[in-house]
Design a protein around this motif. Structure first.
Motif, mmCIF file in Angstrom:
data_model
loop_
_atom_site.group_PDB
_atom_site.id
_atom_site.type_symbol
_atom_site.label_atom_id
_atom_site.label_comp_id
_atom_site.label_asym_id
_atom_site.label_seq_id
_atom_site.Cartn_x
_atom_site.Cartn_y
_atom_site.Cartn_z
ATOM 1 N N UNK A 73 -5.568 7.389 -7.183
ATOM 2 C CA UNK A 73 -6.174 7.176 -5.875
ATOM 3 C C UNK A 73 -5.222 7.666 -4.796
ATOM 4 N N UNK A 74 -5.750 8.293 -3.777
ATOM 5 C CA UNK A 74 -4.944 8.809 -2.665
ATOM 6 C C UNK A 74 -4.011 7.718 -2.149
ATOM 7 N N UNK A 75 -2.722 8.048 -2.066
ATOM 8 C CA UNK A 75 -1.711 7.027 -1.785
ATOM 9 C C UNK A 75 -1.916 6.353 -0.438
ATOM 10 N N UNK A 76 -2.543 7.044 0.539
ATOM 11 C CA UNK A 76 -2.732 6.464 1.869
ATOM 12 C C UNK A 76 -3.568 5.185 1.817
ATOM 13 N N UNK A 77 -4.469 5.071 0.835
ATOM 14 C CA UNK A 77 -5.315 3.877 0.746
ATOM 15 C C UNK A 77 -4.507 2.637 0.374
ATOM 16 N N UNK A 78 -3.360 2.822 -0.231
ATOM 17 C CA UNK A 78 -2.530 1.682 -0.615
ATOM 18 C C UNK A 78 -1.869 1.022 0.602
ATOM 19 N N UNK A 79 -1.837 1.729 1.728
ATOM 20 C CA UNK A 79 -1.218 1.178 2.929
ATOM 21 C C UNK A 79 -2.083 0.101 3.580
ATOM 22 N N UNK A 80 -3.389 0.143 3.339
ATOM 23 C CA UNK A 80 -4.287 -0.898 3.857
ATOM 24 C C UNK A 80 -4.072 -2.171 3.053
ATOM 25 N N UNK A 81 -3.742 -3.311 3.718
ATOM 26 C CA UNK A 81 -3.404 -4.527 2.958
ATOM 27 C C UNK A 81 -4.498 -4.968 1.987
ATOM 28 N N UNK A 82 -5.747 -4.958 2.438
ATOM 29 C CA UNK A 82 -6.840 -5.413 1.570
ATOM 30 C C UNK A 82 -7.103 -4.418 0.448
ATOM 31 N N UNK A 83 -7.261 -3.154 0.822
ATOM 32 C CA UNK A 83 -7.534 -2.129 -0.177
ATOM 33 C C UNK A 83 -6.358 -1.972 -1.132
ATOM 34 N N UNK A 84 -5.134 -2.003 -0.577
ATOM 35 C CA UNK A 84 -3.957 -1.848 -1.419
ATOM 36 C C UNK A 84 -3.834 -2.943 -2.457
ATOM 37 N N UNK A 85 -4.133 -4.183 -2.056
ATOM 38 C CA UNK A 85 -4.085 -5.304 -2.999
ATOM 39 C C UNK A 85 -5.089 -5.107 -4.121
ATOM 40 N N UNK A 86 -6.300 -4.693 -3.758
ATOM 41 C CA UNK A 86 -7.320 -4.450 -4.776
ATOM 42 C C UNK A 86 -6.891 -3.339 -5.728
ATOM 43 N N UNK A 87 -6.410 -2.225 -5.180
ATOM 44 C CA UNK A 87 -6.041 -1.082 -6.012
ATOM 45 C C UNK A 87 -4.913 -1.435 -6.988
ATOM 46 N N UNK A 88 -3.975 -2.225 -6.521
ATOM 47 C CA UNK A 88 -2.875 -2.624 -7.410
ATOM 48 C C UNK A 88 -3.367 -3.577 -8.495
ATOM 49 N N UNK A 89 -4.314 -4.442 -8.149
ATOM 50 C CA UNK A 89 -4.821 -5.409 -9.121
ATOM 51 C C UNK A 89 -5.608 -4.754 -10.246
ATOM 52 N N UNK A 90 -6.208 -3.590 -9.974
ATOM 53 C CA UNK A 90 -6.907 -2.878 -11.046
ATOM 54 C C UNK A 90 -6.059 -1.721 -11.570
ATOM 55 N N UNK A 91 -4.751 -1.744 -11.227
ATOM 56 C CA UNK A 91 -3.759 -0.854 -11.835
ATOM 57 C C UNK A 91 -3.977 0.611 -11.495
ATOM 58 N N UNK A 92 -4.427 0.883 -10.267
ATOM 59 C CA UNK A 92 -4.577 2.274 -9.843
ATOM 60 C C UNK A 92 -3.214 2.902 -9.577
ATOM 61 N N UNK A 93 -3.160 4.229 -9.590
ATOM 62 C CA UNK A 93 -1.916 4.987 -9.428
ATOM 63 C C UNK A 93 -1.964 5.749 -8.110
ATOM 64 N N UNK A 94 -0.976 5.565 -7.204
ATOM 65 C CA UNK A 94 -0.948 6.365 -5.971
ATOM 66 C C UNK A 94 -0.769 7.841 -6.293
ATOM 67 N N UNK A 95 -1.567 8.669 -5.644
ATOM 68 C CA UNK A 95 -1.520 10.111 -5.917
ATOM 69 C C UNK A 95 -1.442 10.887 -4.607
ATOM 70 N N UNK A 96 -0.844 12.052 -4.670
ATOM 71 C CA UNK A 96 -0.810 12.935 -3.510
ATOM 72 C C UNK A 96 0.274 12.637 -2.510
ATOM 73 N N UNK A 97 1.300 11.862 -2.893
ATOM 74 C CA UNK A 97 2.386 11.555 -1.971
ATOM 75 C C UNK A 97 2.882 10.139 -2.176
ATOM 76 N N UNK A 98 3.682 9.683 -1.222
ATOM 77 C CA UNK A 98 4.160 8.307 -1.271
ATOM 78 C C UNK A 98 5.291 8.068 -2.244
ATOM 79 N N UNK A 99 5.903 9.137 -2.753
ATOM 80 C CA UNK A 99 7.055 8.964 -3.628
ATOM 81 C C UNK A 99 6.741 8.696 -5.081
ATOM 82 N N UNK A 100 5.450 8.753 -5.463
ATOM 83 C CA UNK A 100 5.060 8.515 -6.856
ATOM 84 C C UNK A 100 4.677 9.830 -7.525
#
Length: 219
Positions: A77-104
């Motif tokens: 998932x595009x790493x920028x979405x992880x910066x949103x507190x609500x969306x980021x929490x959800x994405x981490x809980x379903x084990x998504x991977x930041x893509x396209x930047x953010x140091x990953x």
């Protein structure tokens, strides 16, 4: 209209993945009339799912379907979405991977995931593609990251499309559309797995795109 049910080759799922799957199956049914095709037997090696991306609601249908299949792919998932507190929490809980930047290094994480026995899923256009940016086949330009992942992990590629998701949540809308009547039909359609062995990158991309275009063209 219904989700297809458990994969013939189910994988272990976490309780978080199952809980979010139930939530998003409910949400998807409130917003649309969803269904999915059955997942083929995938027990003979790692698999990279590749899908189109027309709407933020794709995440509802992807998690709902993967949970129903009991096939918990890690979604890039595009790493920028992880910066949103609500969306980021959800994405981490379903084990998504930041893509396209953010140091990953998303490719390296995806290969490690496949080597560990879990599938990964990639939106091959790398962004939500609005209607005016789509080719006549209904998709935008493909990125080649999925080919690199498949090569490094010796994985097959499974093309998938989600139809009409942008009728639920427009590509430029801030929120989904809640309809009391005439909810759109949204379907997850499944193609045929193929190997990238013996194919150059452009041929692998062409095969994925050909299958996806054919599925989108079906009535």
């Amino acid at each position: 209209m219904a989700y297809a049910g458990t994969s013939p080759t189910p994988l272990p799922t976490t309780w978080r993945f199952r809980v979010f799957g139930k939530i998003f199956r409910f949400v998807s049914r409130v917003l649309s009339r969803p269904s999915s095709e059955r997942l083929p037997n995938l027990d003979d090696g790692p698999v990279v799912f590749v899908a189109n991306h027309t709407s933020m609601s794709d995440v509802f249908f992807a998690i709902a379907t993967l949970s129903d299949w009991k096939y918990p792919a890690r979604c890039l998932v595009r790493y920028a979405y992880f910066a949103n507190p609500l969306m980021g929490t959800f994405l981490r809980n379903v084990d998504c991977v930041p893509a396209g930047g953010g140091g990953t290094d998303a490719v390296a994480v995806a290969v490690e995931t496949l080597d560990a026995g879990r599938p990964v899923a990639v939106m091959v256009e790398g962004r939500i593609v609005p209607p005016e940016d789509r080719s006549p086949d209904g998709m935008g330009d493909f990125r080649d990251g999925f080919v690199a992942i498949a090569r490094k992990a010796d994985a097959r590629v499974l093309p998938i499309v989600i139809t009409n998701a942008d009728h639920v949540w427009g590509s430029r809308a801030k929120l989904p559309t809640l309809r009391m009547r005439n909810r759109p039909e949204v379907e997850v359609r499944v193609g045929t797995p193929f190997s990238v062995d013996g194919l150059v990158d452009s041929e692998a991309i062409a095969e994925a795109r050909s299958q996806m275009a054919a599925m989108l063209a079906r009535p």
